[in-house]
Structure formats: C-alpha cells, structure tokens
Design an enzyme around this catalytic site. Structure first.
Site: not given
Length: 237
Positions: A131, A135
């Site tokens: 990600h 995040k």
C-alpha cells in the site's frame, strides 16, 4: 434508489458521481462542510452508504436501530468493540460490512476457498500486501481477511514478518510493504516443490471500492435484517 451518503472525502465524491451516473438519487450528504448528522437529512432515503470515519459509527447505528434502514459500512479501522456493535445492529437491520468492497478481491476469496484445501498439504502459503506510504495500519484489513480465508480453523500459526533464524513450521507468513502511491496490491503465494502458484489482485484506483459499495447498496434494498458481505452480494442473491 435514494441514498444517504456519509462522508464526502475522495471516496464520497467518487460515490456521488457514480450514483448519479447510474440514475440514483442522493437524499443528503453528511460531512464536516455539509449536513452535520444523518438526522439532518429531511428527504426520505432507501439506504445509507458510510465512507467516513469510525467516530461516526455510534450515531449511525443509533439511527439504524430506530429506523431499521439498510446500511453499507465501507469505513475501515474499527475496534473490536465497534465490529461487535455492527454485528449486533445486523440482528435488526440489513447491513453489508466487509474489509474490502472490490469485486476482484471478492472473487479472489472464492478462488482461495476452492484451491486451498487441495494445495495446503503440499504447498507453503504466504500473503504479501502493498500500500501507499500514508497507510497507517499494517497488515491491511484485506490481508487479514485473506489469511482468515486460508486459515478458517486456525490450524496454521500466523507469522507477521520474519527475522532471525528458525525453521518454517506449520504457518502462514504475512508481509506488509508501504511505499509511494500504491493503491493496493494483495498476493497469495502457494509455494510447492518445483512449482509456485500466485493469486494476485491489484487496485489501480479507488473507483473499484466505490463500484463495490454501490453494488452492495443496490443488493441491500429490500433485504431482511442480517449481516451480509460482498460474497452475498455477488454469489448468494
């Protein structure tokens, strides 16, 4: 379908555009710069789509408790107590809740359920997720959901990253990568003797999550009380 939209960040704006393009209507939008509460929406609506923040859950479930309105909960980052509250609300109202609304991830789970019993005795299993660098949580909720699909009975130890010396046991490795602007990638690797099978999903934009949330809302209208997920939406109509 008339929708109460909770949250008007990037995802809320995408959902608004897609709802209107499909001919649906928006009864009201709750956000910091719009309506302050779902109770402020004066027009009737058929379903709630929540893509906001965990702090809004209590007030939304209080509304659902009174009105039994169908709700699609697309927000993530809930505590275990909040997840329990969602499950309790589903005893009296129709609720769709899942860690990932992507249609591709849902299909991926179905594939994993099919092939894992065939391969698990002779293949090692690993999960890798990637990600963007903003995040906060790791591993992702989707990675945990995939691990649960691989290990429904808890017979494998779940090892989060590896360091040091040690022989592989009866385990599933879970690994998180954070960098750049990666929207979301999830891979499940089955590593056997002289062969490797990898099942991989890549999200190239947040539109995939909006598409799934809208499909879930369309599914939920008219359904009886209960806790549903995207497998119900796609496979158990």
């Amino acid at each position: 379908m008339r929708v109460a939209l909770i949250g008007y960040g990037m995802m809320g704006k995408i959902i608004e555009q897609k709802l209107l393009a499909k001919g649906h209507e928006i009864a009201g939008i709750v956000s910091m710069d719009r309506l302050q509460s779902i109770n402020d929406i004066r027009d009737p609506f058929d379903v709630i789509i929540d893509f906001s923040h965990p702090d809004n859950l209590e007030s939304l479930l209080a509304y659902v408790e009174i009105h039994h309105t169908p709700i699609v909960i697309s927000t993530t980052g809930f505590t275990s107590e909040q997840v329990a509250a969602i499950k309790h609300a589903a005893l009296r109202s129709p609720v769709v809740y899942t860690a990932n609304f992507s249609l591709g991830i849902t299909v991926m789970q179905e594939v994993l359920r099919l092939i894992t019993p065939i391969l698990e005795d002779s293949f090692d299993m690993e999960v890798i997720e990637k990600h963007h660098n903003k995040k906060l949580d790791a591993p992702s909720g989707t990675a945990k959901m995939l691990v649960e699909t691989l290990n429904p009975d808890g017979i494998y130890a779940e090892v989060y990253g590896r360091e040091g010396n040690g022989k592989r046991q009866k385990e599933i490795g879970i690994h998180a990568v954070r960098g750049g602007s990666i929207v979301g990638e999830h891979s499940v690797i089955y590593a056997g003797e002289d062969e490797v099978l990898e099942i991989k999903h890549e999200a190239h934009s947040k539109h995939v999550f909006a598409n799934g949330a809208i499909k879930a809302a369309e599914f939920l209208v008219g359904k009886p009380a209960g806790l549903y997920d995207m497998h119900d939406v796609l496979f158990r109509k």
